[in-house]
Design a protein around this motif. Structure first.
Motif, PDB file in Angstrom:
ATOM      1  N   UNK A  91      36.228  34.158  52.588  1.00 44.00           N
ATOM      2  CA  UNK A  91      34.774  34.575  52.510  1.00 44.00           C
ATOM      3  C   UNK A  91      33.702  33.109  52.394  1.00 44.00           C
ATOM      4  N   UNK A  92      34.078  32.221  51.525  1.00 48.11           N
ATOM      5  CA  UNK A  92      33.316  31.158  51.605  1.00 48.11           C
ATOM      6  C   UNK A  92      33.848  30.097  52.521  1.00 48.11           C
ATOM      7  N   UNK A  93      32.950  29.675  53.452  1.00 46.79           N
ATOM      8  CA  UNK A  93      33.472  28.583  54.316  1.00 46.79           C
ATOM      9  C   UNK A  93      33.261  27.438  53.619  1.00 46.79           C
ATOM     10  N   UNK A  94      34.419  26.784  53.109  1.00 48.14           N
ATOM     11  CA  UNK A  94      34.371  25.502  52.231  1.00 48.14           C
ATOM     12  C   UNK A  94      34.760  24.306  52.973  1.00 48.14           C
ATOM     13  N   UNK A  95      34.565  23.051  52.339  1.00 49.92           N
ATOM     14  CA  UNK A  95      34.685  22.140  52.988  1.00 49.92           C
ATOM     15  C   UNK A  95      35.758  21.188  52.396  1.00 49.92           C
ATOM     16  N   UNK A 153      42.129  38.119  48.835  1.00 48.06           N
ATOM     17  CA  UNK A 153      42.047  39.005  47.778  1.00 48.06           C
ATOM     18  C   UNK A 153      40.644  39.961  47.898  1.00 48.06           C
ATOM     19  N   UNK A 154      40.817  40.993  48.400  1.00 44.72           N
ATOM     20  CA  UNK A 154      39.753  41.912  48.377  1.00 44.72           C
ATOM     21  C   UNK A 154      40.095  43.330  48.310  1.00 44.72           C
ATOM     22  N   UNK A 155      41.418  43.661  47.977  1.00 45.28           N
ATOM     23  CA  UNK A 155      42.043  44.924  47.758  1.00 45.28           C
ATOM     24  C   UNK A 155      42.241  45.250  46.372  1.00 45.28           C
ATOM     25  N   UNK A 156      41.902  46.435  45.805  1.00 43.25           N
ATOM     26  CA  UNK A 156      42.281  46.644  44.566  1.00 43.25           C
ATOM     27  C   UNK A 156      43.040  48.070  44.552  1.00 43.25           C
ATOM     28  N   UNK A 198      33.958  44.269  54.827  1.00 41.43           N
ATOM     29  CA  UNK A 198      33.092  45.037  55.878  1.00 41.43           C
ATOM     30  C   UNK A 198      33.517  44.772  57.107  1.00 41.43           C
ATOM     31  N   UNK A 199      34.622  44.031  57.105  1.00 46.90           N
ATOM     32  CA  UNK A 199      35.046  43.519  58.587  1.00 46.90           C
ATOM     33  C   UNK A 199      35.765  44.753  59.113  1.00 46.90           C
ATOM     34  N   UNK A 200      35.415  45.220  60.377  1.00 46.50           N
ATOM     35  CA  UNK A 200      36.283  45.904  61.059  1.00 46.50           C
ATOM     36  C   UNK A 200      37.531  45.705  61.258  1.00 46.50           C
ATOM     37  N   UNK A 201      37.783  44.428  61.410  1.00 44.15           N
ATOM     38  CA  UNK A 201      39.465  43.880  61.637  1.00 44.15           C
ATOM     39  C   UNK A 201      40.057  44.531  60.307  1.00 44.15           C
ATOM     40  N   UNK A 202      39.588  43.952  59.314  1.00 39.86           N
ATOM     41  CA  UNK A 202      40.495  44.300  57.845  1.00 39.86           C
ATOM     42  C   UNK A 202      40.560  45.698  57.568  1.00 39.86           C
ATOM     43  N   UNK A 203      39.407  46.648  58.052  1.00 38.10           N
ATOM     44  CA  UNK A 203      39.348  48.113  57.782  1.00 38.10           C
ATOM     45  C   UNK A 203      40.618  48.788  58.645  1.00 38.10           C
ATOM     46  N   UNK A 261      33.032  54.744  53.265  1.00 39.99           N
ATOM     47  CA  UNK A 261      32.755  53.409  53.516  1.00 39.99           C
ATOM     48  C   UNK A 261      31.270  53.060  53.028  1.00 39.99           C
ATOM     49  N   UNK A 262      31.219  52.083  52.274  1.00 41.02           N
ATOM     50  CA  UNK A 262      30.050  51.475  51.738  1.00 41.02           C
ATOM     51  C   UNK A 262      29.625  50.334  52.306  1.00 41.02           C
ATOM     52  N   UNK A 263      28.397  49.685  52.320  1.00 38.59           N
ATOM     53  CA  UNK A 263      28.252  48.484  53.060  1.00 38.59           C
ATOM     54  C   UNK A 263      29.125  47.327  52.866  1.00 38.59           C
ATOM     55  N   UNK A 264      29.672  47.182  51.482  1.00 40.85           N
ATOM     56  CA  UNK A 264      30.686  46.111  51.165  1.00 40.85           C
ATOM     57  C   UNK A 264      32.117  46.827  50.600  1.00 40.85           C
ATOM     58  N   UNK A 265      32.054  47.918  50.924  1.00 41.55           N
ATOM     59  CA  UNK A 265      33.488  48.507  50.087  1.00 41.55           C
ATOM     60  C   UNK A 265      34.003  49.625  50.790  1.00 41.55           C
ATOM     61  N   UNK A 266      35.214  49.724  50.993  1.00 44.08           N
ATOM     62  CA  UNK A 266      36.077  51.033  51.696  1.00 44.08           C
ATOM     63  C   UNK A 266      36.819  51.418  50.401  1.00 44.08           C
ATOM     64  N   UNK A 267      36.753  52.949  50.517  1.00 38.93           N
ATOM     65  CA  UNK A 267      37.832  53.133  49.382  1.00 38.93           C
ATOM     66  C   UNK A 267      38.863  54.312  50.522  1.00 38.93           C
ATOM     67  N   UNK A 268      40.136  54.019  50.085  1.00 45.15           N
ATOM     68  CA  UNK A 268      41.354  54.729  50.744  1.00 45.15           C
ATOM     69  C   UNK A 268      42.172  55.240  49.797  1.00 45.15           C
TER      70      UNK A 268
END
Lengths: 393, 493
Positions: B292-296, B318-321, B333-338, B350-357
């Protein structure tokens, strides 16, 4: 019998070992190194130490290192470079507890090559070059800021201060380490309970230590002898290590340090003494063989020094003398070499009464004798000498 | 460490001939990378202990060093076995010594010096327009995800047109049978599914090993290719390196690696190249693509202890519960992950930032039918579990995990292992010893005690063992015969 069943494949474990943090305390006491100059000069010892550090970093990508110098009148960071050491590195007083190094800031600045920039060299792995350059620069700075006056004032070394700094650094580092790693979480459904499979696969055995976050250890490269005047802070540090499960490894090049041997013993570390010149010449081999294995590897190895006699003598709290038999405050367990002047413990201030020292234990105590303060009781050391006890330091 | 990514590379390396190893180990960066990445922990300890040892280490001293309990001895035997398979350790009679080339290179890696330039030659002049680490991360992610899109896209046609990748990469994906061409469209295979569910680092290695196999067909020297890959792993993120020192093969590789997103070059003929995080983490366990965060934080940041790195590490994956009722919430919201999630679960909302399955028997079975194993699903869910779940041990609800496994086991009553059946070992004692040795090596699969047979997965070391047993028996027999002869002689006189 081995049972080939489907549950077997659930055991493919990711055996990544926990990263380990090695904190090295280098005793840079100039007096002691001067004595060692013909057999093992400091420059050579540092060169060996750098190879050892690189070897530690090479073992695991996530391994970290921290190096402290325990100098004659202060303890100083060699790596990582403290953020403010450029401005007032020279102005630092002899009061080692006073400096509060902000390791949080510093960790990031040293990593990106902030204070000390290493030269670009295509023949050297960059992280190694960074570490080496930082250590050498800081060590040089430390030596050049040492004044003759400060040297003549004390012949000792600040092991206690360095230990305290090291412990605070380790605790900060282990807090910032993400706690659970996922590899250890897989054993909840024991294959045996699922299908009655009998599991004899030996790959299962080594999973338990993967649960550790950051495993830390301290290595003290000691050259100085007498540390009795720092007995209390050293012992406190040792107990902290014991509680935090941090082994204190001691490699003694010279001097006689009773307490460091106790430290290694109490915290489960390795104690070795390289007393003759021939042993010192093999410093690097000693380091690589005995001190490089971290906690994970030590589980499978026989570590040197096990079963040797340890000198458990303590130093008294009043004169820092090393004593075989002393007096112990019944409240706070402070140790004294002789009875106290006014019967007040120097540490906790409790009023203590000492009676009948040297008397043979009697089944029926004679109440009358108590008042006489046992002056005539035994001919040896008695409370009668209380006039000679100096005031608390 | 034997993570899946390095396991792949290890399997490939083992197949190489011995001379290749000798040439590989000429480069200190390769020696260091193989040491760090491929060896189990105890093996590293043994190598380091022997590195500066003037004489070979006798087997007796090694045995004395390791604790005598069965567990430790097993760990030691496995360590030695891997060291010998990688041609790092050589056996000399009853003693071990490190391969000369390897020892020399590793020592050089530790001390520096020499003139091998295997840790990359940084550009002497600074770039006029320096490239930031953020930019490199974005570039790497774009390139790599477009490859993944291509693989996934062949499963879900509505995603197919998302990004296009170069023809060479497409060919490579076919060679590795991640996709097959049916008609004009590419179709994902079961290898492709396996590939998708791996961690990024393992994915890269999987692809690179296909690349290595293909490269030898194209007359590229595998040693050149491998040592360049290991060099890349030791470079520093955010620094530009000069291409002038590279061999023609390696120059050629740069183009392909740019397609994968491992290397960034401004123009194809630029004389400087930047390694991206995908490349610098090749030989480490650090996450290759910050999620998520592009860190340095550079990968060389050994002192990374600042608080902000913690939060990053938590964000990175870590985005899955997963709940005990088989519901699954994915903050993405990434089509790849979905579309990866849709491989093994029924998407619901599907919500803007969340997918339930929901994980159902049907969804898991359909995944298993396409070649995904329950283990892969569980590993994927575990590695991508939300930080909230990470506080609990175990991370995933045990009911869900067990059920996914059971669904797979339902259909599979048999497992096939390739291996070797050993019989006619000799006396019961010999049999016992041989079985114990095989078990210590971790190659024993099954023993048929009544028949005096047993089954192992690898043979090379067992054959070595039998050879040495035979030699010893012959010696003993000779000694016994000699003794008997003497006795006979003395009685005769």
């Amino acid at each position: 019998m081995n049972v080939v069943d489907a549950t077997d494949r659930t055991e493919k474990q990711d055996e990544a070992e926990a990263p380990s943090l090695l904190t090295i305390i280098l005793d840079t006491n100039p007096h002691a190194w001067n004595l060692l100059a013909d057999t093992l000069p400091l420059s050579k010892a540092v060169a060996n130490l750098l190879v050892f550090i690189n070897a530690h970093l090479a073992i695991n990508h996530a391994n970290r290192v921290a190096v402290l110098a325990s100098h004659s009148e202060r303890a100083e960071w060699l790596y990582p470079t403290p953020a403010h050491s450029q401005e007032n590195g020279a102005a630092k007083g002899s009061h080692q507890d006073g400096e509060d190094v902000d390791m949080g800031e510093e960790g990031s600045s040293a990593g990106q090559g902030g204070p000390v920039q290493s030269p670009d060299d295509a023949n050297k792995y960059r992280p190694f070059a960074h570490v080496e350059h930082a250590i050498l620069t800081n060590l040089r700075r430390l030596m050049s800021t040492t004044t003759p006056e400060s040297l003549s004032s004390t012949p000792a070394t600040m092991i206690a201060g360095a230990l305290t700094l090291a412990l605070s650094y380790i605790s900060k580092q282990s807090q910032s380490q993400p706690a659970a790693n996922m590899t250890s979480q897989f054993n909840y459904s024991d294959p045996t309970s699922v299908a009655g499979g009998n599991e004899l696969n030996p790959s299962d055995s080594s999973k338990h230590h993967a649960a550790l976050g950051l495993s830390s250890r301290i290595l003290i490269l000691s050259v100085s002898g007498d540390l009795a005047n720092q007995y209390i802070p050293i012992m406190n540090a040792i107990f902290a290590c014991q509680r935090l499960d941090i082994p204190l490894d001691i490699l003694k090049l010279a001097g006689d340090t009773v307490f460091l041997q106790q430290a290694a013993d109490a915290s489960g570390g390795i104690y070795m003494a390289l007393d003759d010149a021939q042993a010192r010449a093999g410093l690097l081999q000693y380091l690589m063989f005995a001190y490089l294995p971290d906690q994970g590897a030590r589980e499978h190895l026989i570590v040197p020094g096990e079963g040797e006699g340890v000198d458990f003598r303590a130093a008294c709290f009043c004169h820092r003398r090393i004593v075989d038999i002393g007096y112990v405050c019944s409240i706070c367990l402070s140790i004294f070499c002789e009875p106290l002047a006014d019967g007040t413990c120097l540490t906790c201030g409790s009023h203590l009464k000492l009676s009948g020292y040297g008397q043979r234990p009697a089944v029926v105590p004679k109440k009358k004798k108590k008042k006489k303060r046992a002056l005539e009781a035994g001919g040896m050391e008695t409370p009668g000498s209380e006039g000679g006890t100096p005031a608390p330091a | 460490m034997a993570s899946t990514a390095s396991q792949r590379a290890l399997d490939y390396l083992e197949g190489l001939p011995g001379t290749t190893f000798t040439r590989l180990y000429q480069q200190p960066s390769t020696a260091l990378a193989i040491f760090r990445r491929m060896l189990p922990h105890l093996a590293k300890t043994i190598v380091m202990a022997m590195l500066y040892m003037p004489e070979p280490l006798t087997a007796n001293s090694l045995d004395a060093w390791v604790k005598p309990d069965a567990d430790s001895v097993g760990v030691k035997d496995r360590a030695l076995s891997i060291l010998q398979r990688l041609r790092i350790l050589e056996e000399e009679g009853r003693a071990y010594k490190l391969a000369a080339a390897f020892a020399k290179s590793l020592r050089m890696a530790l001390t520096g010096g020499g003139n091998h330039r295997s840790f990359g030659v940084p550009c002497s002049t600074p770039d006029e327009k320096p490239v930031s680490v953020d930019y490199l991360d974005t570039f790497a992610r774009k390139q790599w995800e477009s490859i993944l899109y291509y693989v996934v896209g062949s499963a879900n046609t509505e995603l197919a047109a998302a990004e296009d990748i170069s023809a060479g990469t497409k060919q490579l994906l076919q060679k590795g049978s991640f996709v097959t061409i049916r008609g004009r469209a590419a179709t994902i295979t079961d290898t492709g599914f396996t590939f998708l569910l791996q961690e990024v680092n393992a994915q890269i290695w999987t692809l690179l090993i296909v690349y290595l196999e293909v490269s030898s067909e194209l007359q590229m020297d595998p040693v050149d290719v491998l040592s360049f890959l290991f060099t890349l792993g030791s470079l520093e993120l955010g620094t530009s390196y000069a291409t002038t020192n590279l061999t023609p093969t390696q120059q050629q590789m740069l183009d392909d690696l740019t397609d994968f997103g491992l290397v960034y070059r401004r123009t194809p003929d630029s004389t400087r190249y930047y390694p991206t995080r995908l490349a610098t983490t090749l030989t480490s366990d650090a996450p290759a693509l910050p999620n998520s965060s592009l860190s340095s934080t550079t990968t060389t940041d050994i002192t990374a202890g600042a608080p902000q790195t913690v939060s990053q590490q938590q964000n990175e994956k870590g985005y899955i519960i997963v709940e005990t009722n088989y519901r699954l919430y994915a903050y993405t919201n990434s089509p790849l992950l979905i579309s990866i999630l849709s491989l093994f679960s029924n998407l619901q909302t599907r919500y803007p930032n969340l997918v339930t399955a929901k994980i159902t028997k049907a969804s898991v079975l359909s995944a298993i039918n396409t070649g995904i194993s329950s283990q892969q699903i569980i590993a994927y869910l575990t590695t991508h579990a939300h930080p909230v779940l990470r506080h609990a041990t175990p991370i995933l609800p045990p009911t869900v995990v067990d059920q996914i496994r059971l669904w797979q086991i339902e259909g599979e009553r048999m497992t096939a292992w390739k291996g070797f059946l050993i019989k006619d070992v000799g006396s019961d004692k010999d049999y016992e010893k041989a079985v114990q040795y095989a078990e210590a090596l971790g190659v024993l699969r099954k023993e048929f005690r009544a028949k005096g047979w047993f089954f192992v997965t690898r043979m090379d070391q067992m054959s070595g063992y039998f050879k040495s047993q035979n030699a010893r028996r012959r010696q003993e027999a000779a000694a016994a015969a000699a003794a008997a002869g003497q006795e006979g002689g003395s009685s005769a006189t």
